[in-house]
Design an enzyme around this catalytic site. Structure first.
Site, short mmCIF file in Angstrom:
data_model
loop_
_atom_site.label_atom_id
_atom_site.label_comp_id
_atom_site.label_asym_id
_atom_site.label_seq_id
_atom_site.Cartn_x
_atom_site.Cartn_y
_atom_site.Cartn_z
N HIS A 98 0.82 -1.23 0.00
CA HIS A 98 0.00 0.00 0.00
C HIS A 98 0.85 1.27 0.00
CE1 HIS A 98 -3.59 -2.31 0.49
NE2 HIS A 98 -3.27 -2.75 1.70
N ASP A 155 -4.06 -12.98 3.91
CA ASP A 155 -5.33 -12.46 4.44
C ASP A 155 -6.54 -12.79 3.57
OD1 ASP A 155 -4.29 -10.69 2.59
OD2 ASP A 155 -4.34 -8.94 3.92
ZN ZN Z 1 -3.84 -7.23 2.94
#
Ligand code: ZN
Length: 313
Positions: A126, A250
């Site tokens: 990110h 995840d």
């Molecule tokens: Zn993630």
């Protein structure tokens, strides 16, 4: 050929505070579990060392790097937003995480290992070139890709990102670059909001981004279709010189942040498909860097299944 493994207990010193999902136990629990396997001693230890500022500057603006260093040195609890909790050691740990990827890439290029996995934090995908975001400070996978091109002269790098979140930072790093293929499978709509199928790259980079957005609740059937109908054909057409994986766990069925339904075994299958591609095009050269993954038991079992596939390649 050997598989490399990169981990260091200093990676635990990035303290995100009580109750934060991106916590040191993600790594320490996985590392302890890996050590219980009969094959663990066969792994080639490739210890992380701090990435140089020059290596970080290949992907991040110098003023952002200095801003991060200065904010953390001044005792900030957050970097750029409440999304990125930091502590006194976070800058050094972020350099170490980026350095783990670089060292594994060097070991592959030197012929010491064929492939490798870095059990690292903070994650990276990110992080934008001028901004921390989503638990990420430096974009580890983007820094590794730029290192491979600058220091090893490789032409085409493919990055596959199977973290449940879209890697906005990685896409933005390479969306105008035809020589880095970025492929992401992710829950959509979801954090961070980017990653629509219509985002395919810009200008000379058009076609070098492949987003496979999947609705919440997707599992093996939807992922397998994306791999066989879109991802593997795209990789075969691109013919990478090196494959990097942004390896989040995840999308596991037990993850508290993601809403996907992948089993531990499926992470092994995805690893094996990517190894087949790596053997077809680039002598098996593949380095995988941990991104997210917030269920501790899934961190343990998925890390082991992933490494077991890599070492059997
Ligand atoms: Zn993630």
């Amino acid at each position: 050929m050997a598989t490399g493994y990169s981990y260091h207990p200093d990676l635990l010193a990035h303290d995100t505070g009580t109750g934060h999902p991106e916590r040191p136990a993600r790594l320490s629990a996985a590392h302890e579990f890996l050590q219980t396997h009969t094959w663990y001693p066969e792994l080639v230890q490739v210890p992380p060392t701090a990435a140089s500022l020059a290596a970080i500057e290949r992907n991040h603006k110098a003023r952002y790097i200095e801003h991060a260093r200065a904010q953390i040195a001044a005792g900030a609890n957050y970097l750029d937003s409440r999304d990125v909790a930091v502590s006194a050691q976070s800058f050094e740990v972020a350099l170490l995480a980026a350095g783990a990827g670089i060292n594994l890439c060097d070991a592959v290029m030197d012929g010491r290992i064929e492939n490798g996995f870095a059990l690292i934090r903070p994650p990276g995908h990110h992080a934008e070139n001028d901004q921390a975001l989503g638990f990420c400070i430096f974009n580890n996978v983007a820094i590794a890709a730029r290192h491979l091109r600058a220091e090893h002269g490789l032409g085409r790098i493919a990055i596959l990102d199977w973290d449940v979140h879209h890697g906005n930072g990685t896409q933005h790093s390479f969306e105008t670059d035809p020589d880095v293929l970025y492929i992401s499978l992710h829950q959509f709509p979801f954090y961070p909001g980017t990653g629509a199928a219509s985002e395919i790259g810009i200008g000379p980079g058009a076609g070098s981004i492949l987003n496979c957005p999947l609705p919440a609740g997707s599992g093996a059937v939807q992922y397998e279709l994306a791999f066989h109908q879109q991802i593997i054909p795209k990789l075969d057409e691109f013919r990478p010189d090196f494959i990097l994986i942004s390896c989040g766990f995840d999308a596991h069925e037990n993850d508290p942040l993601g809403s996907m339904e992948l089993s531990t075994e499926f992470f092994g299958s995805m690893t094996e498909w990517m190894l087949e591609v790596a053997h077809r095009h680039c002598a098996g050269r593949l380095v995988s860097l941990l991104e997210g993954g917030y269920d501790i038991d899934a961190m343990r079992t998925c890390s082991a299944r992933h490494l077991d596939a890599l070492r059997r390649a």
